[in-house]
Motif scaffolding. Sequence first.
Motif, mmCIF file in Angstrom:
data_model
loop_
_atom_site.group_PDB
_atom_site.id
_atom_site.type_symbol
_atom_site.label_atom_id
_atom_site.label_comp_id
_atom_site.label_asym_id
_atom_site.label_seq_id
_atom_site.Cartn_x
_atom_site.Cartn_y
_atom_site.Cartn_z
ATOM 1 N N PHE A 155 0.941 -1.268 0.179
ATOM 2 C CA PHE A 155 0.122 0.017 -0.167
ATOM 3 C C PHE A 155 1.004 1.294 0.040
ATOM 4 N N ASP A 156 0.043 2.350 -0.318
ATOM 5 C CA ASP A 156 0.770 3.874 -0.039
ATOM 6 C C ASP A 156 -0.391 4.624 0.159
ATOM 7 N N MET A 157 0.063 5.699 0.554
ATOM 8 C CA MET A 157 -0.901 6.955 0.925
ATOM 9 C C MET A 157 -0.469 8.188 0.653
ATOM 10 N N ASP A 158 -1.441 9.018 0.687
ATOM 11 C CA ASP A 158 -0.939 10.703 0.554
ATOM 12 C C ASP A 158 -1.906 11.492 1.636
ATOM 13 N N ALA A 159 -0.935 11.943 2.504
ATOM 14 C CA ALA A 159 -1.833 12.575 3.768
ATOM 15 C C ALA A 159 -2.697 13.778 3.196
ATOM 16 N N SER A 160 -2.085 14.569 2.204
ATOM 17 C CA SER A 160 -2.656 15.683 1.640
ATOM 18 C C SER A 160 -4.106 15.402 1.291
ATOM 19 N N TYR A 161 -4.290 14.568 0.273
ATOM 20 C CA TYR A 161 -5.641 14.147 -0.180
ATOM 21 C C TYR A 161 -6.423 12.915 0.566
ATOM 22 N N GLN A 167 -2.125 -10.936 13.780
ATOM 23 C CA GLN A 167 -2.004 -12.339 13.706
ATOM 24 C C GLN A 167 -0.951 -12.773 12.581
ATOM 25 N N LEU A 168 -0.939 -12.251 11.566
ATOM 26 C CA LEU A 168 0.048 -12.660 10.543
ATOM 27 C C LEU A 168 1.273 -11.351 10.201
ATOM 28 N N PRO A 169 2.422 -11.917 9.627
ATOM 29 C CA PRO A 169 3.298 -11.040 9.500
ATOM 30 C C PRO A 169 2.932 -9.716 8.853
ATOM 31 N N ILE A 170 3.666 -8.619 9.286
ATOM 32 C CA ILE A 170 3.618 -7.255 8.665
ATOM 33 C C ILE A 170 4.260 -7.025 7.357
ATOM 34 N N LEU A 171 3.638 -6.933 6.320
ATOM 35 C CA LEU A 171 4.182 -7.032 4.897
ATOM 36 C C LEU A 171 4.773 -5.702 4.493
ATOM 37 N N ASP A 172 3.951 -4.594 4.843
ATOM 38 C CA ASP A 172 4.505 -3.426 4.362
ATOM 39 C C ASP A 172 4.140 -2.070 5.365
ATOM 40 N N VAL A 173 5.406 -1.294 5.637
ATOM 41 C CA VAL A 173 5.127 0.034 6.419
ATOM 42 C C VAL A 173 5.496 1.277 5.829
ATOM 43 N N LYS A 174 4.625 2.225 5.621
ATOM 44 C CA LYS A 174 4.499 3.427 5.211
ATOM 45 C C LYS A 174 4.321 4.710 6.048
ATOM 46 N N TYR A 175 4.966 5.865 5.911
ATOM 47 C CA TYR A 175 4.618 7.032 6.559
ATOM 48 C C TYR A 175 4.389 8.231 5.427
ATOM 49 N N ALA A 176 3.404 8.925 5.645
ATOM 50 C CA ALA A 176 2.973 10.058 4.928
ATOM 51 C C ALA A 176 2.806 11.164 5.888
ATOM 52 N N HIS A 177 3.221 12.408 5.420
ATOM 53 C CA HIS A 177 2.906 13.770 6.298
ATOM 54 C C HIS A 177 2.567 14.873 5.007
ATOM 55 N N GLN A 192 1.883 19.141 5.830
ATOM 56 C CA GLN A 192 1.468 20.423 6.699
ATOM 57 C C GLN A 192 1.340 19.997 8.233
ATOM 58 N N GLY A 193 2.497 19.562 8.513
ATOM 59 C CA GLY A 193 2.404 19.447 10.040
ATOM 60 C C GLY A 193 1.733 18.181 10.556
ATOM 61 N N SER A 194 1.011 17.499 9.992
ATOM 62 C CA SER A 194 0.250 16.337 10.274
ATOM 63 C C SER A 194 1.023 14.984 9.516
ATOM 64 N N GLY A 195 0.911 13.889 10.225
ATOM 65 C CA GLY A 195 1.635 12.762 9.831
ATOM 66 C C GLY A 195 0.757 11.410 10.055
ATOM 67 N N LEU A 196 0.854 10.447 9.341
ATOM 68 C CA LEU A 196 0.153 9.311 9.327
ATOM 69 C C LEU A 196 1.133 7.965 9.229
ATOM 70 N N LEU A 197 1.222 7.054 10.153
ATOM 71 C CA LEU A 197 1.895 5.945 10.155
ATOM 72 C C LEU A 197 0.909 4.469 9.706
ATOM 73 N N GLY A 198 1.283 3.798 8.627
ATOM 74 C CA GLY A 198 0.368 2.712 8.355
ATOM 75 C C GLY A 198 1.291 1.514 8.202
ATOM 76 N N CYS A 199 0.488 0.258 8.552
ATOM 77 C CA CYS A 199 1.262 -1.020 8.385
ATOM 78 C C CYS A 199 0.288 -2.021 8.174
ATOM 79 N N LEU A 221 -3.595 2.366 10.999
ATOM 80 C CA LEU A 221 -3.120 3.619 10.806
ATOM 81 C C LEU A 221 -3.076 4.109 12.021
ATOM 82 N N PHE A 222 -1.764 5.019 12.335
ATOM 83 C CA PHE A 222 -1.467 5.563 13.428
ATOM 84 C C PHE A 222 -1.365 7.065 13.356
ATOM 85 N N SER A 223 -1.559 7.868 14.396
ATOM 86 C CA SER A 223 -1.339 9.273 14.150
ATOM 87 C C SER A 223 -0.255 9.639 15.335
ATOM 88 N N PRO A 224 0.542 10.647 15.303
ATOM 89 C CA PRO A 224 1.526 10.897 16.319
ATOM 90 C C PRO A 224 1.097 11.613 17.218
#
Length: 581
Positions: free
Chosen positions: A251-257, A548-558, A560-567, A575-578
């Motif tokens: 996966f991948d993500m865009d924090a702006s949109y 329960q299953l292994p993590i396959l992908d980890v991404k971080y997007a930020h 304008q000061g906000s960020g988002l961490l996903g696995c 999805l985690f927020s700082p």
Amino acid sequence: MICIFTRPPQPPQPSDAATPTPMQIDGGEGHDRQITGEEASEEQGYGEKGKEEKEKKKKKKEELGESNLDGLCCSICMEPWASHGDHQASCLPCGHVYGMSCIIKWIQQCHGYPAKCPQCNAKCISKDVRKLFASPVVVHDEGLQKKIESLQTEIRSLKNERAGLLDVQDKLLDVQDNLLDELHQVKKKQADLENATLGGMGSKPLGFFSAKESWGENNRHHIDSNISKQEILPCSFVLQQELAVEGATLFDMDASYQILILARRISGMGGTHMLNKINLICPHENEDIQLPKRIRAIKDLRVSPCGRLTLLASLGKKLSILSHGSNELVINYDLPDPAWSCSWDSNNPSYIYAGLQNGTLLTFDMRRTRNPLQCMVGLTSRPIHTIYSLVNNPAFGQGARKLLTASSIGPCVWNTDCARERPFLVPSLENQGICMSLAYSPSSDDIVASYRPKILASDGSTSSQSSQSSTALNTVGSQVLVKRVAGNFYNKLGSMSTNVSYVQMTKSTIINIENCYPIFAYGDEVTHGLRLRALPNLSDSQNLKPHQLPILDVKYAHSQGSGLLGCISKEKLQLFSPKYM
């Protein structure tokens, strides 16, 4: 010559005193034909039905054109001849051609009396009809030929117009590139004013500084700058959303949109590969995007810096670009080998890269060609599983486009402005094992490479493939932190042991939050949880909720000061927020 008959001639009756006197009428194009008095009376007395039939035939004649009827159509029914079947083209002894079914019906209506050719009145019987086995007879139509020439001229004009529009597009893209260059220059001047990175180096030329000296000055200035602005704060992450997914791989993500693109493999549909586009504001309202079968498995995907496109690398020997607006693949590049990785250029939005299974690196320009601009051979024939575009640092006089890639031998640096220049391994990372993951932060130039030990074969040679049983799929590997300090200078800062997989390539990322230490995030192979380590000492910072299953992908997007961490794993997406402590 075109002849129209309303019905065949009737046989003479016993009471007839004499044969009706024929009448001459104009048959068109300078020809005359004869019509009996009985047929003339038929013209006047057969009512509406006869008139409708005549009108239909007249209309059909006008549609096809007289010049086409003689060569293409039966003059009795006005329908085209057939090459076989009931209406096959057939001719009489006189040479006139009709459809087989039409001329047989015409002859049979004479009830045993001698029939005549509808066009020349030559006598004929059923056995005189002969089928024709030949190519279609077509009469040259000057009007149609002129129309074809006119259409060809219009096509050439449209092609020239399209070429002109493409030239205008290229000029506009060049203007865009110039504006981006000006923007980079402005940022360079601003960076020179705010961070005089080389200010403490005195009058020494840049090329004579060692990596240790460069790192010491750079790091000391970075710490002094942070202390002068604001105290460095500890940071943790809290769970924001958790979504159930099936067969997820990347996966991948865009924090702006607030958009997330997810690659999946649906086992219940015969192993179909597809994408999901998820709106993070309303995550349960997502869109499925079907992929062509030729795309096959997606090995890497990257959302563009503008947030409106996604770059896809697939085993189907394709490098594709997905439009978020239409949910369609707008560009497909054919590759000589399966693609394992891809990346956008961080300095020029028009350049994209693909890492192939055979260790080759390809460069593409989206504006002018569908073929690669460059094809560079790597240090090994093993797959390139990760690509990062290095950000130009004006403080170090860097103007070349450089890439950081990873294959099983470790991280390599490429200069894409010089295709003949060979890539080189990042110093001090030789013989660390099998490199299975690479993370890079453009804002801090931190690099973390994850390794697992090499497997010794029975003959004493090494192998990157697993020969372990299913009961021993995990082992102890290492994570090595390297700092990119100046140009091609890299400084190894330390390493830490970790649990890694023998059989699975994992993903990792580096998180940079303002006024916080950088954080390295990866999936732990034993706990199946997302593990965070603070840089530069690689100390444990936080262990997040396990899967329960292994993590396959980890991404971080930020943005304008906000960020988002996903696995992501094959079962769910987190999805985690700082949160500042």
